[in-house]
Design a protein around this motif. Sequence first.
Motif: not given
Length: 617
Positions: A279-295
Amino acid sequence: MERKTPEQVIALLGDPDIPEADVRPYFKLGAESGPFAPRLALNEETVALPAGAQAATRTALALNAANWWSRMRRRVAFNRRVGAGYDGPIIVSEGDSWFQYPILLDDVIDHLNEDFAILSLDAAGDTLRNMLDEAEYREALRDTGATIFLFSAGGNDLFGGGHLARHLRSYDPRTPDQKPEEYLLPSFGRLVAEAVGGYDRLLRDLTGNFPDVTALCHGYDRPIPRAGGRWLGDPMSERGIDNPKLQESIAGVMFDRFNDALSRLLKTYPNARFVDNRGKVASQWKDELHPTDTGFESVAANFRAVIEEVAGAARGPSRRPRGTRAAADTAGEVPAGRRGRSLHIGLNAVMGEFYDGWPGHLGAAEADARAMEALARGSGFEPKLLLTAEATRKAVMGEIRDAAKALRAGDIFLVTYSGHGMVGPDFNRDEPDRKDEAWCLHDQPLVDDELYMLWAEFREGVRVLVVSDSCHSGSAARVGPGITFVALPTAAPQARRMPLPVAQRVALRNAGFFQTVAQGTPWGDERTLTRELQVPLRCTLRLLAACQEQELAFEELTNGRFTQALLDVWDSGRFRGNYDAFFRRIGRALLDSGQTPRHEVFGQRDPVYDMQVPFSI
């Protein structure tokens, strides 16, 4: 932007005073990337890629240098921070691409490095097995005197090399309401078990060699599959699972299983903490398995809170080497805070009164019990030995009940029985063959229904291991079908069973005893009911039995055949496989022995228990 040569790009990356973000435009994600294993490629829009015969060589050298410098920059930053009088906790990290996503993303460690001195051993694409086999963290923990170890692994292992479709059932339009968890094949459960078993191996090593180090581990956030996604979306579509909501639910179940199993394991180690990032990443995903910088920043904030809690007010730990002993294989050691108790029962005779004068002589049952007691003691258990006249119903049931009261989650109770097995009347009609099996204790038998009720007294999270070397021992733990090997019956010198005529006389003579036992169980109203529904087990119970319910177990001059095979495979603790491998080896040793061993696991699922070396505490 002026295009640079590969050599110029690497020169920029090699300057620790130039922010890595300034070098990011010169790289892109390579086509050969795997799950949790990003591979860099030079960005042809910003890099003048070489041509001619040396082009491929120059490009490969540049990429290798980029990965090396990306990790080396962290080492430089660590040394600078410590040298500048840093007074916070010293931390070592080892992990996969959530801890080291080279250049293109600011990962968890990038964010934590803003506040802490972290010696990073992280490498994108590293597998859990590789991290454990190389064990770089040992030297790093010794040299730095670190008090916190951050660990991120299992993603590459869980995805089975990027072939998720192999572990999914196909969508069936006839059952559109099928639950998300029903799409996962049992093979995915085995992947989870292997991954969490690797964490158990790591934590045993840390507990044995670095008892003052606290390990912080996590199991990732729940990812969101994408249309055309290589790691989740496409494999699911390959199985006809195209609904985005269903895909997301299946992915959630997968990662919940890993998180839940890892969380349960970490609770059994006093110096380990589970960092729940769901629940910490929420919608902040760079790809299917990795968060964005913000995530990644949100995940790092979660780690930061736990680090500060663990470090407490004691900032500025000593950087002297801790003086720990040389790292060794600690698989056989007892982790701090865990307890192992064992009970070893061996009867070379029984008291004749209950058994209608039958003495039940055997030659090697006591020897079995002594051998198993020695095995348990060498594995760190607190053993109790009951031989022949000592092995009464009251004594055996009392020891089991005492263990049930004393043991907590993470503990283990080992019971070994060597003696006669008997078949008695099924007064509560709970057996398909209308017979109850029992251990022949010295004064009176202990019926399988009673054993089940004893196992039901153990708490959740306790592991129970029953090793039964007697005739009809396949039901000694009281459950249904198990894993078997086919064996060819042959003649044997002595069988560990009560002769049928004696069993018939004992049943008639002691009908009141067996009726009382039947009435003492919740299913004693003569209805054929499943015990597990009436009295579900909270513990995890594993049975290693000498033979099937309908078979005989034999003994030789020195030991029972099953016990001797077990001891031979154990090889004084040199065996390092898991329980399935252990059982298969024992089964092969007994192929032409006249008995078919049995292996069953029931009660609560415990994938860590499945993957442990036998007799591990």
